[in-house]
Design an enzyme around this catalytic site. Sequence first.
Site, mmCIF file in Angstrom:
data_model
loop_
_atom_site.group_PDB
_atom_site.id
_atom_site.type_symbol
_atom_site.label_atom_id
_atom_site.label_comp_id
_atom_site.label_asym_id
_atom_site.label_seq_id
_atom_site.Cartn_x
_atom_site.Cartn_y
_atom_site.Cartn_z
ATOM 1 N N ARG A 246 82.373 -42.708 45.706
ATOM 2 C CA ARG A 246 81.072 -43.314 45.988
ATOM 3 C C ARG A 246 80.027 -42.800 45.011
ATOM 4 N NH1 ARG A 246 83.203 -46.678 48.524
ATOM 5 N NH2 ARG A 246 82.759 -47.422 50.632
ATOM 6 N N GLU B 131 74.188 -50.130 42.908
ATOM 7 C CA GLU B 131 75.253 -51.045 42.483
ATOM 8 C C GLU B 131 74.808 -52.492 42.577
ATOM 9 O OE1 GLU B 131 78.734 -49.959 44.724
ATOM 10 O OE2 GLU B 131 78.992 -48.135 43.568
ATOM 11 N N HIS C 179 82.673 -50.965 41.103
ATOM 12 C CA HIS C 179 83.164 -50.735 42.474
ATOM 13 C C HIS C 179 84.307 -51.701 42.810
ATOM 14 C CE1 HIS C 179 81.855 -49.051 46.635
ATOM 15 N NE2 HIS C 179 83.173 -49.248 46.589
HETATM 16 P P1 NAI Z 1 90.408 -40.382 53.787
HETATM 17 O O1 NAI Z 1 89.529 -40.291 54.978
HETATM 18 O O2 NAI Z 1 91.854 -40.612 53.980
HETATM 19 O O3 NAI Z 1 90.260 -39.032 52.909
HETATM 20 C C1 NAI Z 1 89.039 -38.409 52.628
HETATM 21 C C2 NAI Z 1 89.319 -36.914 52.452
HETATM 22 O O4 NAI Z 1 88.098 -36.290 52.015
HETATM 23 C C3 NAI Z 1 89.734 -36.226 53.753
HETATM 24 O O5 NAI Z 1 90.939 -35.497 53.570
HETATM 25 C C4 NAI Z 1 88.553 -35.313 54.066
HETATM 26 O O6 NAI Z 1 88.956 -34.103 54.701
HETATM 27 C C5 NAI Z 1 88.016 -35.038 52.674
HETATM 28 N N1 NAI Z 1 86.659 -34.537 52.687
HETATM 29 C C6 NAI Z 1 85.645 -34.813 53.555
HETATM 30 N N2 NAI Z 1 84.559 -34.095 53.232
HETATM 31 C C7 NAI Z 1 84.892 -33.342 52.154
HETATM 32 C C8 NAI Z 1 84.202 -32.393 51.382
HETATM 33 N N3 NAI Z 1 82.952 -32.046 51.693
HETATM 34 N N4 NAI Z 1 84.846 -31.835 50.343
HETATM 35 C C9 NAI Z 1 86.123 -32.169 50.034
HETATM 36 N N5 NAI Z 1 86.840 -33.044 50.753
HETATM 37 C C10 NAI Z 1 86.222 -33.637 51.791
HETATM 38 O O7 NAI Z 1 89.764 -41.500 52.884
HETATM 39 P P2 NAI Z 1 90.429 -42.263 51.646
HETATM 40 O O8 NAI Z 1 91.052 -43.506 52.107
HETATM 41 O O9 NAI Z 1 91.237 -41.305 50.849
HETATM 42 O O10 NAI Z 1 89.099 -42.686 50.834
HETATM 43 C C11 NAI Z 1 88.261 -41.682 50.260
HETATM 44 C C12 NAI Z 1 86.937 -42.311 49.848
HETATM 45 O O11 NAI Z 1 87.164 -43.216 48.777
HETATM 46 C C13 NAI Z 1 86.279 -43.158 50.943
HETATM 47 O O12 NAI Z 1 85.450 -42.371 51.794
HETATM 48 C C14 NAI Z 1 85.477 -44.156 50.163
HETATM 49 O O13 NAI Z 1 84.132 -43.723 50.033
HETATM 50 C C15 NAI Z 1 86.144 -44.198 48.793
HETATM 51 N N6 NAI Z 1 86.738 -45.510 48.521
HETATM 52 C C16 NAI Z 1 86.324 -46.196 47.418
HETATM 53 C C17 NAI Z 1 86.849 -47.447 47.139
HETATM 54 C C18 NAI Z 1 86.471 -48.201 45.913
HETATM 55 O O14 NAI Z 1 86.691 -49.402 45.846
HETATM 56 N N7 NAI Z 1 85.924 -47.566 44.917
HETATM 57 C C19 NAI Z 1 87.818 -48.073 48.064
HETATM 58 C C20 NAI Z 1 88.268 -47.209 49.119
HETATM 59 C C21 NAI Z 1 87.708 -45.981 49.355
#
Ligand code: NAI
Length: 350
Positions: A251, A280, A299
């Site tokens: 993000r 964005e 994005h």
């Molecule tokens: P997820 O929920 O499976 O994994 C997120 C991980 O980040 C978790 O393991 C969590 O413990 C960790 N986390 C939370 N706070 C943290 C911190 N302060 N420091 C380090 N780690 C921390 O989510 P997923 O599916 O892996 O997606 C991650 C992010 O990717 C989403 O939140 C979203 O913002 C972004 N995303 C972007 C997309 C795009 O099109 N560019 C599409 C899908 C997701």
Amino acid sequence: MSQASSSADKRIAVFEKFAHPVTADILGRDPSITIDMLQLSDSDAENWQALSAAHGYQIRAARDELPDQFFANGEFMARCPNMLVVSSMGAGFDTVDLDACTAAGVIAVNQAGGNAEAVAEHALGMMLGLSKRVGEADQFMRARDGIERNAYIGNNIQGKTLGIIGLGHIGSRMAELCGTLFGMRILAYDPYLEDSDFEERGAINTTWGDLLANSDFITVHCPRTEETMNFLDARAFDQMKPSTVFINTARGGIHDEAALFAALSSGHLGAAGLDVWAVEPPSKDHPLLSLPNVMASPHTAGVTHESRHQVATYAGEQLLDIFAGRRPPRLLNPQVWPRFQERYKAIFGG
Ligand code: NAI
């Protein structure tokens, strides 16, 4: 505003459309569910009337896709007394205030995992493209004649060290791809995981400082939260090794764009791959877009045909579970589950 059925008592509101029509097909299996398809071009009064009657709200995951007044925050909850569930369309949930949902007895869910493959492939594509300097050479060849092939000498990624911030669905897939395909050493920073999680996901549990100081590539896969805003600031970029390649497909706002520009233009960082932006889409005059060693996308990391279908399937199935009274698999505020159950019974009985 249009309704997909009429005899129902469980109302789910969504603006404009689902990520893919398969969500509506799945929800159609439960005749007690009505979909209120809202239009942003309709009057606020009409939209608030539908939202105040809604029990579920399928909400856009990115801030720039929705007017602020329809974010799921405290003010929104005060206007929507029947709301039971807010369901983000993607893995991100920037438009959802989890504390406000919890305070109102509303569960929040996302579709994490549904687009993990797409985002991990995109981040890996950026790592490879930047290491081989494909974009820079491509830009030169379109603009000028006489390219000198040794001017764009690149690097292999095999055996290098990758630092992953956030080892969830996407971070884990990155660990798997880069570990198995390229024999990379995988460091990860994720304060919400146990040691055993790191081992299972093929990564070494690493402190913030060690990850910054020891990685050749750093890729961001944590959510945007109050805690992660400006996570990567001038100090963090300073701590990185010279020539580090920085990738953010998570993000905008997690890295400080001015600090990144300074770290790249001073020659300290090697390159950056950016799919996400503070605003964005970014303007074509954005300073980072003036740098040849920046690879940019708007994005689109999670936007593939396969992932659209997958997140929309997850969303439909998860809402069906919730409106059958079952605990959903991707609950973001589990502490509110008992209160949700009480509210659910009060509204629907059973
Ligand atoms: P997820 O929920 O499976 O994994 C997120 C991980 O980040 C978790 O393991 C969590 O413990 C960790 N986390 C939370 N706070 C943290 C911190 N302060 N420091 C380090 N780690 C921390 O989510 P997923 O599916 O892996 O997606 C991650 C992010 O990717 C989403 O939140 C979203 O913002 C972004 N995303 C972007 C997309 C795009 O099109 N560019 C599409 C899908 C997701």
